[in-house]
Motif scaffolding. Structure first.
Motif, PDB file in Angstrom:
ATOM      1  N   GLN A 127      47.516  38.161 -18.902  1.00 38.65           N
ATOM      2  CA  GLN A 127      46.190  37.543 -18.837  1.00 38.65           C
ATOM      3  C   GLN A 127      46.237  36.276 -17.971  1.00 38.65           C
ATOM      4  N   ILE A 128      47.308  35.506 -18.103  1.00 38.31           N
ATOM      5  CA  ILE A 128      47.472  34.292 -17.295  1.00 38.31           C
ATOM      6  C   ILE A 128      47.626  34.657 -15.824  1.00 38.31           C
ATOM      7  N   ASP A 129      48.417  35.684 -15.529  1.00 42.67           N
ATOM      8  CA  ASP A 129      48.576  36.128 -14.145  1.00 42.67           C
ATOM      9  C   ASP A 129      47.242  36.535 -13.536  1.00 42.67           C
ATOM     10  N   GLN A 130      46.455  37.285 -14.297  1.00 47.23           N
ATOM     11  CA  GLN A 130      45.150  37.723 -13.805  1.00 47.23           C
ATOM     12  C   GLN A 130      44.234  36.525 -13.573  1.00 47.23           C
ATOM     13  N   ALA A 131      44.231  35.586 -14.512  1.00 51.99           N
ATOM     14  CA  ALA A 131      43.363  34.416 -14.377  1.00 51.99           C
ATOM     15  C   ALA A 131      43.797  33.544 -13.202  1.00 51.99           C
ATOM     16  N   THR A 132      45.092  33.443 -13.001  1.00 49.91           N
ATOM     17  CA  THR A 132      45.609  32.631 -11.894  1.00 49.91           C
ATOM     18  C   THR A 132      45.197  33.218 -10.550  1.00 49.91           C
ATOM     19  N   ASN A 133      45.166  34.534 -10.464  1.00 49.27           N
ATOM     20  CA  ASN A 133      44.825  35.206  -9.204  1.00 49.27           C
ATOM     21  C   ASN A 133      43.322  35.351  -8.998  1.00 49.27           C
ATOM     22  N   SER A 134      42.542  34.960  -9.968  1.00 51.39           N
ATOM     23  CA  SER A 134      41.092  35.068  -9.864  1.00 51.39           C
ATOM     24  C   SER A 134      40.524  33.824  -9.185  1.00 51.39           C
ATOM     25  N   PRO A 135      39.653  34.029  -8.200  1.00 47.91           N
ATOM     26  CA  PRO A 135      39.054  32.862  -7.534  1.00 47.91           C
ATOM     27  C   PRO A 135      38.129  32.059  -8.451  1.00 47.91           C
ATOM     28  N   ALA A 178      38.754  31.340 -11.634  1.00 46.46           N
ATOM     29  CA  ALA A 178      39.526  31.004 -12.820  1.00 46.46           C
ATOM     30  C   ALA A 178      39.044  29.689 -13.425  1.00 46.46           C
ATOM     31  N   ASP A 179      38.875  29.692 -14.725  1.00 46.60           N
ATOM     32  CA  ASP A 179      38.480  28.505 -15.466  1.00 46.60           C
ATOM     33  C   ASP A 179      39.750  27.737 -15.833  1.00 46.60           C
ATOM     34  N   THR A 180      39.880  26.542 -15.297  1.00 48.13           N
ATOM     35  CA  THR A 180      41.087  25.747 -15.511  1.00 48.13           C
ATOM     36  C   THR A 180      41.330  25.463 -16.987  1.00 48.13           C
ATOM     37  N   LEU A 181      40.292  25.145 -17.719  1.00 46.35           N
ATOM     38  CA  LEU A 181      40.461  24.850 -19.146  1.00 46.35           C
ATOM     39  C   LEU A 181      40.906  26.084 -19.917  1.00 46.35           C
ATOM     40  N   GLU A 182      40.367  27.237 -19.556  1.00 54.21           N
ATOM     41  CA  GLU A 182      40.777  28.475 -20.212  1.00 54.21           C
ATOM     42  C   GLU A 182      42.237  28.780 -19.894  1.00 54.21           C
ATOM     43  N   LEU A 183      42.627  28.557 -18.652  1.00 53.65           N
ATOM     44  CA  LEU A 183      44.001  28.804 -18.235  1.00 53.65           C
ATOM     45  C   LEU A 183      44.969  27.888 -18.997  1.00 53.65           C
ATOM     46  N   VAL A 184      44.607  26.647 -19.152  1.00 51.43           N
ATOM     47  CA  VAL A 184      45.436  25.708 -19.917  1.00 51.43           C
ATOM     48  C   VAL A 184      45.550  26.164 -21.370  1.00 51.43           C
TER      49      VAL A 184
END
Length: 59
Positions: free
Chosen positions: A20-28, A30-36
């Protein structure tokens, strides 16, 4: 639930968070707070897995 099955479930969830983190990182978009939050949860799982493994080898 046995320790082994609990560990297996935690490891499965840890791997799912990695994906899920990999997908979010590669998404233009991507929500930074969600990723954190995802990374924090992944680290918590890793810590719990390590703790259970240590406790399991001691007993």
């Amino acid at each position: 639930m046995s320790i082994e099955s609990h560990l297996a479930e935690l490891e499965r969830r840890h791997e799912a968070l990695s994906k899920q983190i990999d997908q979010a990182t590669n998404s233009p978009s991507a929500d930074t707070l969600e990723l954190v939050a995802l990374k924090r949860r992944k680290l918590q799982l890793k810590d719990e897995i390590a703790r259970l493994k240590v406790e399991n080898t001691i007993h």
